[in-house]
Design a protein around this motif. Sequence first.
Motif, PDB file in Angstrom:
ATOM      1  N   ARG A   6       0.831  -1.190   0.000  1.00  0.00           N
ATOM      2  CA  ARG A   6       0.000   0.000   0.000  1.00  0.00           C
ATOM      3  C   ARG A   6       0.872   1.249   0.000  1.00  0.00           C
ATOM      4  NH1 ARG A   6      -2.122  -4.023   2.790  1.00  0.00           N
ATOM      5  NH2 ARG A   6      -4.333  -4.476   2.570  1.00  0.00           N
ATOM      6  N   GLN A   8       0.486   5.640   0.581  1.00  0.00           N
ATOM      7  CA  GLN A   8      -0.338   6.751   1.039  1.00  0.00           C
ATOM      8  C   GLN A   8       0.075   8.003   0.271  1.00  0.00           C
ATOM      9  OE1 GLN A   8      -1.991   4.109   3.339  1.00  0.00           O
ATOM     10  NE2 GLN A   8      -2.748   6.171   3.479  1.00  0.00           N
ATOM     11  N   SER A  11      -3.094  12.477   2.017  1.00  0.00           N
ATOM     12  CA  SER A  11      -4.415  13.081   2.133  1.00  0.00           C
ATOM     13  C   SER A  11      -4.925  12.913   3.566  1.00  0.00           C
ATOM     14  CB  SER A  11      -5.384  12.393   1.170  1.00  0.00           C
ATOM     15  OG  SER A  11      -6.726  12.662   1.535  1.00  0.00           O
ATOM     16  N   TRP A  13      -7.860  12.584   4.468  1.00  0.00           N
ATOM     17  CA  TRP A  13      -8.960  11.631   4.447  1.00  0.00           C
ATOM     18  C   TRP A  13      -8.461  10.192   4.590  1.00  0.00           C
ATOM     19  CZ3 TRP A  13     -10.520  15.052  -0.033  1.00  0.00           C
ATOM     20  CH2 TRP A  13     -11.336  16.092   0.412  1.00  0.00           C
ATOM     21  N   GLU A  14      -7.223   9.917   4.164  1.00  0.00           N
ATOM     22  CA  GLU A  14      -6.689   8.554   4.287  1.00  0.00           C
ATOM     23  C   GLU A  14      -6.630   8.125   5.752  1.00  0.00           C
ATOM     24  OE1 GLU A  14      -3.933   8.804   0.281  1.00  0.00           O
ATOM     25  OE2 GLU A  14      -2.959   8.778   2.227  1.00  0.00           O
ATOM     26  N   ASP A  15      -6.115   8.998   6.602  1.00  0.00           N
ATOM     27  CA  ASP A  15      -6.056   8.673   8.030  1.00  0.00           C
ATOM     28  C   ASP A  15      -7.442   8.716   8.667  1.00  0.00           C
ATOM     29  OD1 ASP A  15      -3.335   8.194   8.097  1.00  0.00           O
ATOM     30  OD2 ASP A  15      -2.830  10.248   8.674  1.00  0.00           O
ATOM     31  N   PHE A  19      -7.880   4.423   4.730  1.00  0.00           N
ATOM     32  CA  PHE A  19      -7.652   3.823   3.417  1.00  0.00           C
ATOM     33  C   PHE A  19      -6.305   4.242   2.849  1.00  0.00           C
ATOM     34  CE2 PHE A  19      -9.620   7.877   2.320  1.00  0.00           C
ATOM     35  CZ  PHE A  19      -8.951   8.284   1.170  1.00  0.00           C
ATOM     36  N   ALA A  20      -5.876   3.532   1.820  1.00  0.00           N
ATOM     37  CA  ALA A  20      -4.632   3.836   1.112  1.00  0.00           C
ATOM     38  C   ALA A  20      -4.962   4.483  -0.219  1.00  0.00           C
ATOM     39  CB  ALA A  20      -3.835   2.551   0.870  1.00  0.00           C
ATOM     40  N   ARG A  21      -4.048   5.281  -0.737  1.00  0.00           N
ATOM     41  CA  ARG A  21      -4.235   5.877  -2.058  1.00  0.00           C
ATOM     42  C   ARG A  21      -4.195   4.792  -3.129  1.00  0.00           C
ATOM     43  NH1 ARG A  21      -6.995   8.625  -3.453  1.00  0.00           N
ATOM     44  NH2 ARG A  21      -6.325  10.253  -2.073  1.00  0.00           N
ATOM     45  N   THR A  34      -9.379   9.707  -6.639  1.00  0.00           N
ATOM     46  CA  THR A  34      -8.349  10.732  -6.525  1.00  0.00           C
ATOM     47  C   THR A  34      -8.897  12.038  -7.087  1.00  0.00           C
ATOM     48  OG1 THR A  34      -6.648   9.047  -6.773  1.00  0.00           O
ATOM     49  CG2 THR A  34      -5.976  11.305  -7.172  1.00  0.00           C
TER      50      THR A  34
END
Length: 140
Positions: A6, A8, A11, A13-15, A19-21, A34
Amino acid sequence: MSDVRRVQSGSPWEDAYGFARAVAAGDRVVVGGTTSFRGQVLHGEGDPYEQARVAIASGLEAIGKFGIGAESVIRTRIFLTHARDVDAAGRAHREVFEDVRPVMTMAVVSGFVDPRILVEVELEAFRAPAADGHEEFEQS
């Protein structure tokens, strides 16, 4: 799974949402929705072409962490908040993928988490195994 990697993008929002990019699993690399946000800055506010261009570039940057580029993209999905923006987003897509020709889906949605976002892009890529059997991967 040890063969899942994965990356990152940084962002917030990921944390916040866990989720992962991008995720690589076997020969597939997928990039989640994205946008044209870079950090806290929305690039191309009000401009669907620029938002699509920046979002695609961000997606390509994410797959680049796995040692692949635009030539490896096999599917794209472009989500828009307005049907009037289809041609602008399509032009940005063509500029990058004209010679690659991935399958593409374009859909109009009711909106995104930030109302200034006009375009969101997803990518899916195929990466052939390295000749020596070892995966190329850049940690982020």
